[in-house]
Design a protein around this motif. Structure first.
Motif, PDB file in Angstrom:
ATOM      1  N   ARG A   1      -1.890   9.234  -2.511  1.00  0.00           N
ATOM      2  CA  ARG A   1      -2.182   8.215  -1.331  1.00  0.00           C
ATOM      3  C   ARG A   1      -3.512   7.722  -1.480  1.00  0.00           C
ATOM      4  NH1 ARG A   1       0.222   6.898   3.726  1.00  0.00           N
ATOM      5  NH2 ARG A   1      -1.215   5.836   4.896  1.00  0.00           N
TER       6      ARG A   1
ATOM      7  N   ALA B   1       1.205   8.391  12.164  1.00  0.00           N
ATOM      8  CA  ALA B   1      -0.132   8.186  12.218  1.00  0.00           C
ATOM      9  C   ALA B   1      -0.246   6.877  13.308  1.00  0.00           C
ATOM     10  CB  ALA B   1      -0.626   7.561  11.009  1.00  0.00           C
ATOM     11  N   PRO B   2      -1.777   6.946  13.888  1.00  0.00           N
ATOM     12  CA  PRO B   2      -1.944   6.083  15.033  1.00  0.00           C
ATOM     13  C   PRO B   2      -1.638   4.632  14.171  1.00  0.00           C
ATOM     14  CG  PRO B   2      -3.403   7.415  14.899  1.00  0.00           C
ATOM     15  CD  PRO B   2      -2.762   7.768  13.993  1.00  0.00           C
ATOM     16  N   GLY B   3      -0.760   3.748  14.770  1.00  0.00           N
ATOM     17  CA  GLY B   3      -0.805   2.458  14.311  1.00  0.00           C
ATOM     18  C   GLY B   3       0.586   2.381  13.207  1.00  0.00           C
ATOM     19  N   GLY B   4       1.158   3.527  13.217  1.00  0.00           N
ATOM     20  CA  GLY B   4       2.424   3.761  12.471  1.00  0.00           C
ATOM     21  C   GLY B   4       3.621   3.387  13.309  1.00  0.00           C
TER      22      GLY B   4
ATOM     23  N   GLN C   1       2.472  17.814  10.395  1.00  0.00           N
ATOM     24  CA  GLN C   1       1.146  16.805  10.737  1.00  0.00           C
ATOM     25  C   GLN C   1       1.729  15.311  10.920  1.00  0.00           C
ATOM     26  OE1 GLN C   1      -2.235  18.227  11.243  1.00  0.00           O
ATOM     27  NE2 GLN C   1      -0.764  19.774  11.436  1.00  0.00           N
ATOM     28  N   PRO C   2       0.962  14.698  11.801  1.00  0.00           N
ATOM     29  CA  PRO C   2       1.259  13.414  11.977  1.00  0.00           C
ATOM     30  C   PRO C   2       0.714  12.439  10.897  1.00  0.00           C
ATOM     31  CG  PRO C   2      -0.545  13.928  13.392  1.00  0.00           C
ATOM     32  CD  PRO C   2      -0.201  15.279  12.790  1.00  0.00           C
ATOM     33  N   GLN C   3       1.574  12.496   9.736  1.00  0.00           N
ATOM     34  CA  GLN C   3       1.097  12.046   8.582  1.00  0.00           C
ATOM     35  C   GLN C   3       1.730  10.874   8.243  1.00  0.00           C
ATOM     36  OE1 GLN C   3       2.837  14.448   5.369  1.00  0.00           O
ATOM     37  NE2 GLN C   3       3.078  15.726   6.916  1.00  0.00           N
ATOM     38  N   PHE C   4       2.930  10.339   8.966  1.00  0.00           N
ATOM     39  CA  PHE C   4       3.846   9.373   8.640  1.00  0.00           C
ATOM     40  C   PHE C   4       3.416   7.827   8.888  1.00  0.00           C
ATOM     41  CE2 PHE C   4       6.021  13.237   8.985  1.00  0.00           C
ATOM     42  CZ  PHE C   4       6.463  13.281   7.449  1.00  0.00           C
ATOM     43  N   ASP C   5       3.570   6.920   8.009  1.00  0.00           N
ATOM     44  CA  ASP C   5       3.474   5.630   8.339  1.00  0.00           C
ATOM     45  C   ASP C   5       4.604   4.872   9.029  1.00  0.00           C
ATOM     46  OD1 ASP C   5       0.664   5.467   7.035  1.00  0.00           O
ATOM     47  OD2 ASP C   5       1.964   5.951   5.192  1.00  0.00           O
TER      48      ASP C   5
ATOM     49  N   TYR D   1      -7.547   2.289   9.668  1.00  0.00           N
ATOM     50  CA  TYR D   1      -6.049   2.689   9.846  1.00  0.00           C
ATOM     51  C   TYR D   1      -6.178   4.055   9.152  1.00  0.00           C
ATOM     52  CZ  TYR D   1      -1.046   3.614   9.309  1.00  0.00           C
ATOM     53  OH  TYR D   1       0.119   4.273   9.246  1.00  0.00           O
TER      54      TYR D   1
ATOM     55  N   ASP E   1      -8.352   6.851  10.895  1.00  0.00           N
ATOM     56  CA  ASP E   1      -7.579   7.244  12.116  1.00  0.00           C
ATOM     57  C   ASP E   1      -6.417   8.186  11.598  1.00  0.00           C
ATOM     58  OD1 ASP E   1      -9.498   5.563  13.691  1.00  0.00           O
ATOM     59  OD2 ASP E   1      -7.820   4.321  13.911  1.00  0.00           O
ATOM     60  N   ARG E   2      -5.772   7.913  10.666  1.00  0.00           N
ATOM     61  CA  ARG E   2      -4.858   8.850  10.400  1.00  0.00           C
ATOM     62  C   ARG E   2      -5.327   9.983   9.701  1.00  0.00           C
ATOM     63  NH1 ARG E   2      -2.598   9.920   5.378  1.00  0.00           N
ATOM     64  NH2 ARG E   2      -0.399  10.403   5.599  1.00  0.00           N
TER      65      ARG E   2
ATOM     66  N   ARG F   1       0.735  -1.332  -0.087  1.00  0.00           N
ATOM     67  CA  ARG F   1       0.039   0.112  -0.044  1.00  0.00           C
ATOM     68  C   ARG F   1       0.920   1.174   0.053  1.00  0.00           C
ATOM     69  NH1 ARG F   1      -0.327   2.206   5.426  1.00  0.00           N
ATOM     70  NH2 ARG F   1       0.956   0.789   6.710  1.00  0.00           N
ATOM     71  N   ALA F   2       0.285   2.513  -0.158  1.00  0.00           N
ATOM     72  CA  ALA F   2       0.931   3.839  -0.044  1.00  0.00           C
ATOM     73  C   ALA F   2       1.754   3.650   1.186  1.00  0.00           C
ATOM     74  CB  ALA F   2       0.105   4.880  -0.548  1.00  0.00           C
TER      75      ALA F   2
ATOM     76  N   VAL G   1      -5.793   3.520  17.540  1.00  0.00           N
ATOM     77  CA  VAL G   1      -7.109   3.796  18.081  1.00  0.00           C
ATOM     78  C   VAL G   1      -7.912   2.465  18.592  1.00  0.00           C
ATOM     79  CG1 VAL G   1      -9.512   4.804  17.957  1.00  0.00           C
ATOM     80  CG2 VAL G   1      -7.550   5.848  16.676  1.00  0.00           C
ATOM     81  N   PRO G   2      -8.049   2.329  19.771  1.00  0.00           N
ATOM     82  CA  PRO G   2      -8.874   1.032  20.351  1.00  0.00           C
ATOM     83  C   PRO G   2     -10.212   0.973  19.410  1.00  0.00           C
ATOM     84  CG  PRO G   2      -8.905   2.862  22.095  1.00  0.00           C
ATOM     85  CD  PRO G   2      -7.982   3.378  20.991  1.00  0.00           C
TER      86      PRO G   2
ATOM     87  N   ARG H   1       3.935   6.666   3.603  1.00  0.00           N
ATOM     88  CA  ARG H   1       4.506   8.020   3.615  1.00  0.00           C
ATOM     89  C   ARG H   1       5.519   7.781   4.995  1.00  0.00           C
ATOM     90  NH1 ARG H   1       5.374  12.615   1.606  1.00  0.00           N
ATOM     91  NH2 ARG H   1       5.309  14.382   3.188  1.00  0.00           N
TER      92      ARG H   1
ATOM     93  N   ARG I   1     -16.697   7.177  13.438  1.00  0.00           N
ATOM     94  CA  ARG I   1     -15.665   6.297  13.007  1.00  0.00           C
ATOM     95  C   ARG I   1     -16.047   5.298  12.446  1.00  0.00           C
ATOM     96  NH1 ARG I   1     -11.912   2.145  15.789  1.00  0.00           N
ATOM     97  NH2 ARG I   1      -9.774   2.307  14.705  1.00  0.00           N
TER      98      ARG I   1
ATOM     99  N   LEU J   1      -5.214  14.565  11.050  1.00  0.00           N
ATOM    100  CA  LEU J   1      -4.615  15.499  10.274  1.00  0.00           C
ATOM    101  C   LEU J   1      -5.299  16.875  10.258  1.00  0.00           C
ATOM    102  CD1 LEU J   1      -3.153  13.205   7.395  1.00  0.00           C
ATOM    103  CD2 LEU J   1      -1.778  14.089   9.218  1.00  0.00           C
TER     104      LEU J   1
END
Lengths: 361, 896
Positions: free
Chosen positions: B498, A286-289, A254-258, B474, B477-478, A188-189, A359-360, A191, B607, B482
């Motif tokens: 993307r 990113a969350p999960g990154g 911004q929190p854009q990175f995987d 995913y 959430d991401r 996948r894409a 995120v839970p 960042r 969500r 932003l």
């Protein structure tokens, strides 16, 4: 290896000169003399050779001589040395002959030793660079350590030659690439943020593995970042890779990175600032990154201990990390599923990974 | 007024011109708009009083304040800001205020009047600014400065491109008509220029609603000889544009009594047409007139010659009437079967230029891979798969059927073709112009491809759906974390690329579930008919899937849960009930208890469901998460007393699925076969819902970037407002993000206006058919005449119910009006309507099919439903007592 055993070793290898040496010692009768002369052949000479070969490799002389024997004039021209200084270059080349690395016939020099022939090959460039790093950075700190402390002097970033570091770090490049290949999602894409991108080769590697990857690459040093930007342009990656001069600690994005990567530079952060730097890296994910950090770790290997020494004497950065300690710092910085893996059994090079919790559900 | 100061420069009375009164100002000093109003007033036409501040006043303002120097070499933004920040000198201000006082200080509209406006070749509509509903001296002066500053908007610069200096600008101050009804009138039919047809479009409230396309309008045709009304299409009008408070124009509800009835009486239409004929005679050419009705009197706001030739086809199409985007051989062009019957359920209805260009992007970059995901080896020519007609997207059924002929289940083209044909198309003489897919080696290779693909697909069915769900969450959430306003253009570009990748993957991933669901449904239908005979009649529509597994059905339950949580916190419920819709979110977040409610209930709900919206492929439509108004409406609705979720669930679970008993009578092998097919149908329906959510989430992601670009364009002055994002071309948005150039280098204001005019034109046309063969001639189309009080459609969900009808035109605005048990009558529905289905007594739509998402959901809720009635919304009125028979597929108005 203590000096006595070194002397014995040298004796075994070069019988005749030592016999002469012993004779001379007897003649001179000075108790310190024998050792000194023994060193000139068996201990000093390797240092000379290392310096000569490192310089000959770095300046491109070895590569030229590998193509065909050259006279000092044509070498001087190729190296853009003025005519007036050509005799001095000849003197330098003669030193190579004395050391046995070069040969001379009909006024033309050629490669002679196996070491010289090996270092002339492109594939051993990283070895040559590592050699240069040892001579330029490790040797001075060994040489000057106590004096620097007495004078209250510290090494600074300016004492590092970025291009040498970039070249020598290629020794570990295959290991870094292995770590990237293991971590990077290619389905996948992605960042990517690369902190301390150096020449940009690792970003290039990632971009080739995943055609949908786009990256922001930052380096603290403006000239390094400039060079990286030129490289990226040359590789045709300008559309996908943005290079900026920047500091992780102040980077406002911004929190854009995987994926955030730090290759071979955690020791540029002082020990007690690492957690906050890692926290910052986590905040940009990113969350999960995921974070991927590669570095050599403390292991008792003399080369790495010398590197560690260098950073101990620098006014920036800190010691090489211990694997367990760095893993703990990652956890303190809020990373989950922290892992520290050796990339090569037995080698002190490690890849650390950790994720920012998602995120839970 | 300060008239005693001898040092003050001369006052400027000669720079204030009362329009229609004697004056010596040159037309060039008035600007185009003021000059036209002046002429209209002189011709004795009913135009509200107005005065003009000439270009000389503006030039003097620049000179006296020293601005002239400052702005000479300044860039547009600096100039604009300098003008806005400069006080108007007292003598000038006095002159303006004096003219305003003379008028009686009414509410006014302040508009800029550009010098080169309407200079023959180019329409400058929308170039400069308008400030509506201005009152008070200070307000007026601010509005004047605002109009002056608009001379330097990038929008204006875009028009000027190439010819240098900004020039000068005049301003018109005109009494505001607080219209009861407004609209536009064309003295010639925009459709094909048919003679003697004056076309009138009318809406409730101010005309701004009509221009922005946000309110629905009535359509009339008046004969210009007899002034008789010859055609009439009355729509249900829920909202209108009106002053909400002084100076603030916004949408508000139309009184219930005025919704169903025509905006204008026949007498009024005749009177208006009479005025229009006078206007045409005066100018000697066809006119486009903006009018308003207040207290029974007509006012003309603007008239202009119809300069734009009839917008021909939709852009690239070679021949008007053919949806093809590229040149095609005659027999293909005239023989192709086109349909827009629930294609993807996201393309239904008229789309904006932005929506259309995004559909085109989908066509070029995604559609063929979707076909490949079905096991089609040769996916053909992307340009042939889809077409466009009058702003509607069509699927090329002939081409699709031809290519699907490579797959064994659809080798018989009728399987595919039948699904997309409405009854108005006669297939008896239809021959697919692309023919059947060649057999032989090519055919064998395709079959092998299909077999391998299908084997892989079946093995991975569930796991793949799970991956799509993970990936959706995913990305959601991401993106939720932003702030696109703080991202550079480069970063936004990376985001868009993307998201387009995600969109591609999710769409391609969704397609097999979507097609397989209807494939198994088809097999089921055939087997039932073959093995069960009469008993199996309609069995396929009687089986229920497991309700809890359907994602959209779940969304209704989840709104219910949120509504209950709100009910448990009376303070929170009060905020939701009392605040105006657009302020609820802010009010909740600003309140301690509200914030907790938001975090604990709203955020998880959004969500799970927030990226839904109606007609999701249309990028301009806000999703629930962008505008939670509808969610709040449903919370209001669900939290009101009178019914409970138990009612809904009981109704659903109380439904007796008798399919089991019927199956018992079959021999074991057949029974097992049927049960397997039923199982697969259920599984695919369930996974289709799940993965559809992934797919529409990616559209939301793309929308976020497009709207951020729109926001920057508004900031740069290229667009008047975010509403104009609708007229952008999606490819321009991509080009803009890929470039470093200025906004005006990429976005051509002329093109934006052309797109808007074309869209307005599309809106006025009668809706094109759901399916047709070859080419469609809009001028020959006879508007459907309602055939009495009985409507026939497709019975999508069985059951018979009698109830009061409620016509719902606008889901967001009407959701809270809907009473439990009412019959929902609307044009078409999609997944976002599910929460309303849960409390509806029955559902009737104009457009739809047996496998429309809404039909499936109606079956789940056991709500009788008839779809595809074509004109239920025109025949049925709110409050009518109607009988819906979901088995027979009929709707009867028992009591009008």
């Amino acid at each position: 290896m203590d000096l006595l055993s070194l002397a014995k070793n040298v004796t075994r290898r070069t019988g005749k000169p030592v016999t002469d040496l012993l004779t001379a010692t007897r003649i001179l009768g000075t108790p310190r003399m024998p050792l000194l002369l023994a060193l000139s052949k068996g201990f000093v000479e390797p240092v000379y050779r290392a310096a000569f070969l490192s310089s000959a490799a770095g300046s491109g002389i070895l590569r030229r001589l590998a193509e065909r024997p050259c006279d000092p004039g044509s070498l001087a021209e190729a190296l853009q040395i003025g005519e007036r200084d050509t005799p001095r270059l000849r003197t330098w080349l003669e030193m190579g002959v004395t050391l046995g690395d070069l040969g001379r016939s009909d006024g033309r020099y050629r490669l002679r030793s196996r070491a010289a022939k090996a270092l002339a090959q492109t594939r051993y460039d990283t070895v040559a660079a590592a050699l240069e790093e040892v001579l330029r950075f490790h040797v001075p700190v060994l040489l000057d350590g106590p004096r620097m402390l007495r004078e209250g002097r510290r090494l600074s970033l300016a004492d590092q030659d970025g291009t040498v570091i970039a070249r020598s770090s290629r020794v570990v490049r295959p290991l870094v690439e292995r770590a990237v290949a293991r971590t990077l999602d290619t389905s996948r894409a992605v960042r990517l943020l690369e902190v301390g991108c150096g020449s940009g080769v690792h970003v290039r590697y990632a971009a080739r593995l995943n055609p949908r990857l786009s990256a922001l690459a930052v380096d603290l040093q403006p000239d390094v970042a400039d060079q990286a930007a030129r490289n990226v342009a040359e590789w045709g990656l300008t559309d996908r890779v943005e290079v900026r001069q920047g500091d992780l600690r102040t980077l406002d994005v911004q929190p854009q990175f995987d994926l955030v990567t730090l290759h071979n530079n955690i020791y540029y952060f002082p020990h007690d600032e690492r957690v906050s730097a890692l926290r910052r890296a986590r905040a940009l994910l990113a969350p999960g990154g995921m974070l991927l950090l590669t570095t050599s770790c403390r292991s008792g290997n003399s080369g790495l201990e010398a590197l560690n020494l260098w950073f101990e004497y620098a006014d920036f950065g800190g010691p090489l990390p211990h694997p367990d300690e760095l893993a703990r710092q990652l956890e303190t910085a809020g990373f989950r599923d922290v892992r520290a893996d050796r990339l090569l059994p037995g080698a002190p090079f490690h890849a650390f990974t950790g994720t920012r919790a998602g995120v839970p559900a | 007024m300060n008239t005693t100061d001898p040092t003050a420069p001369a006052r400027h009375p000669e720079h204030v011109v009362v329009l229609g009164a004697p004056h010596r100002a040159a037309p060039s000093a008035l600007g185009g708009k003021a000059a036209r109003l002046d002429e209209m007033l002189r011709a004795g036409l009913p135009v509200p009083p107005a005065f003009c501040l000439t270009t000389e006043m503006f030039d003097g303002f620049l000179r006296d304040t020293g601005l002239a120097e400052k702005v000479r070499d300044a860039d547009a933004r600096t100039a604009r800001e300098a003008v806005l920040a400069t006080e108007i000198p007292q003598p000038v201000a006095d002159a303006v205020v004096a003219a305003y006082a003379e008028m009686g200080r009414p509410r006014v509209a302040v508009r800029s009047s550009a010098v080169r406006e309407d200079s023959g070749t180019q329409s400058f509509a929308g170039q400069h600014d308008t400030v509506l509903d201005v009152c008070g001296d200070d307000g007026l002066l601010d509005a004047v400065r605002h109009c002056w500053a608009s001379l330097w908007s990038d929008r204006a610069a875009a028009y000027r491109a190439g010819d240098g200096t900004p020039g000068s600008i005049a301003v018109v101050v005109q009494e505001m008509v607080h219209a009861d009804v407004s609209g536009v009138l064309f003295t010639v039919d925009p459709v094909g220029g048919r003679a003697h047809r004056i076309v009138v479009e009318a809406c409730q409230g101010l005309g701004e609603g009509l221009v922005s396309g946000r309110v629905s309008s009535d359509f009339f045709v008046v004969d210009d000889r007899s002034l008789e009304v010859t055609e009439e299409r009355v729509r249900y009008k829920v909202t209108k544009c009106a002053p909400l408070e002084p100076g603030r124009i916004g949408l508000t509800k139309v009184d219930a009594a005025a919704r169903d009835v025509p905006c204008l009486s026949r007498g009024q239409l005749g009177e208006l047409a009479g005025i229009a004929v006078r206007v045409r005679d005066h100018y000697g050419c066809e006119q486009d007139v903006e009018w308003a009705l207040r207290d029974g009197a007509f006012h003309l706001l603007q008239t202009r010659p119809i300069t734009t030739a009839r917008p021909a086809a939709d852009g690239a199409a070679g021949t008007a009437g053919s949806p093809y985007v590229t040149e095609q051989p005659e027999e293909i062009r005239t023989g192709t079967l086109w349909s827009r019957m629930d294609i993807g359920e996201i393309f239904v209805g008229l789309m904006t230029p932005l929506g259309l260009s995004f559909a085109r992007h989908y066509q070029q970059h995604v559609h063929r891979d979707c076909a490949a995901a079905l096991g089609v080896r040769d996916t053909g020519d992307a340009d042939r798969h889809m077409g466009y007609l009058q702003g509607h997207v069509y699927l090329n059924i002939s081409y699709g059927a031809h290519l699907l002929g490579q797959c064994p289940p659809t080798r018989d083209q009728r399987r595919f073709t039948g699904r997309f044909v409405s009854e108005e198309v006669d297939l008896t003489r239809y021959r697919n112009p692309f023919g059947t897919f060649p057999a032989g080696l090519e055919g064998t290779r395709s079959t092998v491809f299909w077999l391998r693909h299908t084997a892989r697909e079946v093995a991975d069915l569930k796991a793949r759906a799970q991956r799509m769900v993970r990936s959706r969450l995913y990305e959601f959430d991401r993106a939720r974390r932003l702030d696109p306003t703080r991202m550079s253009r480069r970063e936004l570009r990376a985001e868009l690329d993307r998201y387009l990748g995600c969109f591609h993957d999710a769409h391609v991933g969704y397609m097999p579930y979507y097609i397989n669901a209807f494939g198994f449904y088809g097999v089921l239908t055939e087997l039932c008919a073959k093995w069960l005979g009469d008993e199996g009649h309609n069995l396929q529509n009687r089986i229920k899937t497991d309700m809890s597994s359907l994602r959209t059905v779940e969304s209704a339950k989840e709104i219910w849960a949120v509504a209950q949580a709100a009910k448990d916190a009376p303070h929170v419920l009060r905020i939701i009930n009392d605040e105006p819709l657009e302020r609820i979110e802010r009010a909740l977040r600003d309140d301690a208890e509200g914030r907790e409610f938001w975090d604990r209930h709203m955020e998880p709900f959004l969500r799970a469901n927030g990226t839904r919206g109606h007609q999701e492929m249309e990028l301009t439509h806000p999703r629930w998460i962008d505008d939670p108004s509808y969610v709040f409406q449903m919370i209001r609705r669900y939290s009101a007393d009178g019914f409970s979720i138990e009612d809904i669930l009981r109704r659903s679970s109380g439904y007796h699925d008798t399919s089991g008993q019927v199956l018992q009578r079959l021999p074991l092998p057949k029974r097992k076969a049927l049960e397997t097919v039923i199982g697969l149908y259920r599984l695919c329906s369930e996974l289709r819902e799940t993965t559809r959510m992934s797919m529409i989430t990616t559209i939301w992601l793309i929308r976020n970037v497009v709207y951020e670009v729109g926001r920057r364009l508004v900031q740069a002055g290229v667009l008047h407002s975010l509403d104009e994002v609708a007229y952008l071309d999606f490819e321009d948005v991509r080009r803009y993000l890929a470039s470093a150039g200025g906004e005006t280098e990429v976005f051509d204001r002329g093109r934006i206006d052309t797109a808007r005019r074309l869209h307005d034109h599309h809106r006025r046309l009668p809706e094109p058919p759901l399916a047709f063969i070859g080419e469609y001639d809009v001028t020959a189309a006879v508007p459907p005449v309602a055939a009495g009080a009985r409507l026939t459609g497709l019975g999508a969900s069985p059951g018979r119910v009698v109830g009061r009808a409620r016509v719902v035109e606008d889901l967001v605005w009407q959701a809270d009006e809907f009473q439990p048990g009412e019959i929902l009558v609307t044009r078409y529905t999609d997944a976002s309507w599910t929460p309303l289905f849960a409390i509806a007594g029955g559902v009737v739509t104009d457009v739809g099919s047996m496998l429309s998402h809404s039909s499936i959901v109606a079956r789940e809720f056991n709500v009788p439903s008839v779809v595809n009635t074509r004109h239920a919304t025109q025949v049925v009125n709110t409050g009518d007592l109607v009988v819906v028979d979901g088995a027979a597929g009929t709707v009867e108005v028992a009591e009008g």
